[in-house]
Design a protein around this motif. Sequence first.
Motif, short mmCIF file in Angstrom:
data_model
loop_
_atom_site.label_atom_id
_atom_site.label_comp_id
_atom_site.label_asym_id
_atom_site.label_seq_id
_atom_site.Cartn_x
_atom_site.Cartn_y
_atom_site.Cartn_z
N VAL A 186 -0.52 8.59 -4.82
CA VAL A 186 -1.17 7.31 -5.12
C VAL A 186 -1.17 7.13 -6.63
CG1 VAL A 186 -3.25 5.93 -4.90
CG2 VAL A 186 -2.62 7.52 -3.07
N THR A 193 -4.08 0.44 -1.27
CA THR A 193 -5.35 0.90 -1.82
C THR A 193 -6.18 -0.29 -2.32
OG1 THR A 193 -4.48 1.17 -4.07
CG2 THR A 193 -4.25 3.04 -2.56
N THR A 213 0.76 2.90 -2.85
CA THR A 213 -0.36 2.41 -3.66
C THR A 213 -0.77 1.00 -3.27
OG1 THR A 213 0.58 3.75 -5.46
CG2 THR A 213 -1.15 2.19 -6.06
N TYR A 263 -0.93 9.54 -11.59
CA TYR A 263 -1.46 9.31 -10.24
C TYR A 263 -2.98 9.33 -10.27
CZ TYR A 263 -1.82 14.42 -10.42
OH TYR A 263 -2.12 15.71 -10.80
N GLU A 264 -3.58 8.74 -9.25
CA GLU A 264 -5.03 8.68 -9.16
C GLU A 264 -5.58 10.08 -8.89
OE1 GLU A 264 -6.95 6.24 -9.77
OE2 GLU A 264 -5.76 4.41 -9.57
N THR A 265 -6.30 10.63 -9.84
CA THR A 265 -6.80 12.00 -9.68
C THR A 265 -7.81 12.11 -8.54
OG1 THR A 265 -8.44 11.53 -11.41
CG2 THR A 265 -6.40 12.62 -12.08
N SER A 266 -8.50 11.00 -8.25
CA SER A 266 -9.49 11.04 -7.18
C SER A 266 -8.84 11.02 -5.80
CB SER A 266 -10.45 9.85 -7.30
OG SER A 266 -9.73 8.62 -7.23
N LEU A 267 -7.62 10.47 -5.73
CA LEU A 267 -6.92 10.37 -4.45
C LEU A 267 -5.74 11.33 -4.37
CD1 LEU A 267 -6.88 6.46 -4.13
CD2 LEU A 267 -8.39 8.07 -2.95
N THR A 317 -1.41 5.39 -10.50
CA THR A 317 -2.19 4.50 -11.35
C THR A 317 -1.29 3.37 -11.83
OG1 THR A 317 -1.58 5.71 -13.35
CG2 THR A 317 -3.55 6.46 -12.18
N THR A 359 -7.62 -0.47 -5.11
CA THR A 359 -7.31 -0.69 -6.53
C THR A 359 -6.20 -1.70 -6.70
OG1 THR A 359 -7.96 1.58 -7.08
CG2 THR A 359 -6.58 0.42 -8.68
#
Length: 282
Positions: A252, A33, A30, A244-248, A254, A35
Amino acid sequence: MSVPTIINDKQSLVIARVLLGLFLLLTAITRFTATDASYFSKQLQAVNIPDLPWLSAFLGVMQLLTLVALIVPRHRLSQAMLYIYAGLATVPLLMMFTHPVWIDALGGFPAIGAGQGLIKYLGIVAVSLFLASHYAGHTQINKLAVKLAVAGILLVMVWIGGMKFTQIEADGIEGLMSTSPLFSWIYSLFSVLHGSYFIGVVELVAVVGILLAPWSDKAYVFGLGVAALTFAATQTFLITLPGYETSLGFPVLTGSGQFIVKDLALLACCIILFNNRKLVGH
């Protein structure tokens, strides 16, 4: 009467290395990223430090190097890397004094909000120091690491456990607990607030057991067991929340996911303490 050891020292070391390694790997990914880079920029701005756009990636690299060190811990460079990472992991603890980590609505200190993730770093420091000093043969540092492991578990269980008796914390954990099959049943028995009370009581029972180490090995092992089960069970939130990041996609994580996987290091502390009971009280 002492409780017999289920796993030997060698096995506990391997488990501790795996758990710390999983934490390092999941959070290191992560770090690369946008973010996470943005998060660290905001943290630096909060303490009036110029933006360091490379900081997040640098920490990711350091974590991956530490992960390699865990694979070959007998090498001197590996031991040095573990010591370095232990030092880096103390920095978030210092942030407790510079960042707005208290809940103003509850009167500030000791009502801890954002700082809950920061205090978990004491356990991360303890595991890193323990492994480095064990393989380096540094006995005194190893003994210190055991004490830090106890302190790391107690700090989290007392402080975060104590927060479970507030409405703000009860509302905050509802989303976590209601999605997990291991915890959602609590809300069929209790309200949101009283369900939080229940979790708080369980965590404080673990604290009492650990504190009884000088007098009762059974109570100590019971307390460690409750703490270990708690730290292990929270990992289900990674999937059910999700953490986890749903888009990635996984792995990855959150911010919540990173908060959750820190419990892997605290679980490692429990494993270490179970096999080093003589240094604690027996």
